[in-house]
Enzyme design. Sequence first.
Site, PDB file in Angstrom:
ATOM      1  N   GLY A 158       0.834  -1.187   0.000  1.00  0.00           N
ATOM      2  CA  GLY A 158       0.000   0.000   0.000  1.00  0.00           C
ATOM      3  C   GLY A 158       0.873   1.242   0.000  1.00  0.00           C
ATOM      4  O   GLY A 158       2.008   1.220  -0.481  1.00  0.00           O
ATOM      5  N   ARG A 159       0.364   2.326   0.566  1.00  0.00           N
ATOM      6  CA  ARG A 159       1.120   3.583   0.581  1.00  0.00           C
ATOM      7  C   ARG A 159       2.459   3.420   1.292  1.00  0.00           C
ATOM      8  O   ARG A 159       3.501   3.855   0.800  1.00  0.00           O
ATOM      9  CB  ARG A 159       0.296   4.678   1.284  1.00  0.00           C
ATOM     10  N   ILE A 160       2.417   2.802   2.487  1.00  0.00           N
ATOM     11  CA  ILE A 160       3.655   2.651   3.259  1.00  0.00           C
ATOM     12  C   ILE A 160       4.585   1.658   2.583  1.00  0.00           C
ATOM     13  O   ILE A 160       5.806   1.869   2.515  1.00  0.00           O
ATOM     14  CB  ILE A 160       3.333   2.229   4.702  1.00  0.00           C
ATOM     15  N   ARG A 180      -3.113  -9.003  -2.108  1.00  0.00           N
ATOM     16  CA  ARG A 180      -4.230  -9.822  -2.597  1.00  0.00           C
ATOM     17  C   ARG A 180      -4.271  -9.829  -4.118  1.00  0.00           C
ATOM     18  O   ARG A 180      -4.689 -10.781  -4.741  1.00  0.00           O
ATOM     19  CB  ARG A 180      -5.561  -9.307  -2.036  1.00  0.00           C
ATOM     20  N   ILE A 235       6.426  -3.918  10.623  1.00  0.00           N
ATOM     21  CA  ILE A 235       6.089  -2.525  10.924  1.00  0.00           C
ATOM     22  C   ILE A 235       4.580  -2.312  10.781  1.00  0.00           C
ATOM     23  O   ILE A 235       4.081  -1.206  10.898  1.00  0.00           O
ATOM     24  CB  ILE A 235       6.879  -1.581   9.980  1.00  0.00           C
ATOM     25  N   ARG A 237       1.173  -4.814  11.703  1.00  0.00           N
ATOM     26  CA  ARG A 237       0.349  -5.174  12.855  1.00  0.00           C
ATOM     27  C   ARG A 237       0.893  -6.463  13.479  1.00  0.00           C
ATOM     28  O   ARG A 237       1.227  -7.417  12.786  1.00  0.00           O
ATOM     29  CB  ARG A 237      -1.109  -5.379  12.452  1.00  0.00           C
ATOM     30  N   ASP A 261       8.387  -3.742  15.417  1.00  0.00           N
ATOM     31  CA  ASP A 261       7.881  -2.512  16.034  1.00  0.00           C
ATOM     32  C   ASP A 261       6.480  -2.714  16.573  1.00  0.00           C
ATOM     33  O   ASP A 261       5.952  -1.840  17.254  1.00  0.00           O
ATOM     34  CB  ASP A 261       7.884  -1.367  15.009  1.00  0.00           C
ATOM     35  N   GLU A 266       0.081  -5.683  22.697  1.00  0.00           N
ATOM     36  CA  GLU A 266       0.842  -4.539  23.202  1.00  0.00           C
ATOM     37  C   GLU A 266       0.213  -3.984  24.479  1.00  0.00           C
ATOM     38  O   GLU A 266      -1.012  -3.934  24.595  1.00  0.00           O
ATOM     39  CB  GLU A 266       0.905  -3.458  22.115  1.00  0.00           C
ATOM     40  N   HIS A 284       6.466   0.175  19.312  1.00  0.00           N
ATOM     41  CA  HIS A 284       5.456   0.706  18.386  1.00  0.00           C
ATOM     42  C   HIS A 284       5.639   2.218  18.187  1.00  0.00           C
ATOM     43  O   HIS A 284       4.755   3.025  18.494  1.00  0.00           O
ATOM     44  CB  HIS A 284       4.038   0.411  18.897  1.00  0.00           C
TER      45      HIS A 284
END
Length: 327
Positions: A158-160, A180, A235, A237, A261, A266, A284
């Site tokens: 995606g964007r990241i 996907r 980075i 989930r 991270d 958490e 995180h």
Amino acid sequence: MTKAEQQQAVAILVPGQFNDHAVGRIDRTFSRVWIERPDASLVTDEMRRAVRGIAAFGGINAALIDALPNLEIIANFGVGYDSVDARHAAQRGVMVTNTPDVLTEEVADTAIGLLINTVRELPRAETWLRDGSWARNGNYPLSRLTLRGRRAGIFGMGRIGLAIARRLEAFGLPISYHNRRPVEGLPYEYHGTLKGLAEAVDTLISVAPGGASTEKAVNAEILSALGPNGVFVNIGRGSTVDETALAAALAGGTIAAAGLDVFADEPNVPPALLAAPNTSLLPHVGSASEHTRRAMADLCVDNLISWFSERRALTPVPETEKVKARS
């Protein structure tokens, strides 16, 4: 009553602790309502009547949505919104927004820093200097791993993911990815399965969102496919990783190292990961700079302002894109 006065009368529920900058803007623009945590049992009769919006870090389930019959919008602070029941919100005609783009570059920077820390052991090298080991024992041992000659795979383009890929290109690493479906126009090699990606690379970076479809997607089979020279970085989930399998893979040499991270529960980090000498662990902090968190806070509140002044959301999540404002 002016538009500003009408907006000031809108009650926005803010459960638990929230970003100070966002709280300040909410207080100046709306009527803020507070509860200790996002829990339907804490909703009073007055809240049921008054609350029309929620601003939160997530944790908004169907029960809380149903407890607020006049709820119109949930402004989630963060790009990930897997802890918001967006499907139920859509069924109820409630808009859900998130904060994409404004944290993309910061998180991508963190991913690269975490990768380098993991491969080159920089945090341990700094400790070697600070605790006097350099003066007492000489140079820090040569790092077994390097970025040189590595092949990178990105799980979640995606964007990241794209921002990370651009940075990895500058390091001279070939890049592959798994989504996907393929992303049109990308020059990177696409793999239709995560296992296929892991088999093709030795450096796997997970930027995948949480949710049922990615639950423990990175498991023993994927780690075995990554191989004994493999480095895993997460980075995205924590829920996307089988942490028991990861700890076993690190201890048994199935993979070489991991940089994390994010974690499944958490702030509780599995002791086996804490004890592993071949991990680099962060609390995180992917988007945790003052600059980026302020931008996220602004977008979160701007979504509320836009919704109640112009009756449209700036960054709706896909599940609620078709939700219309109530007349």
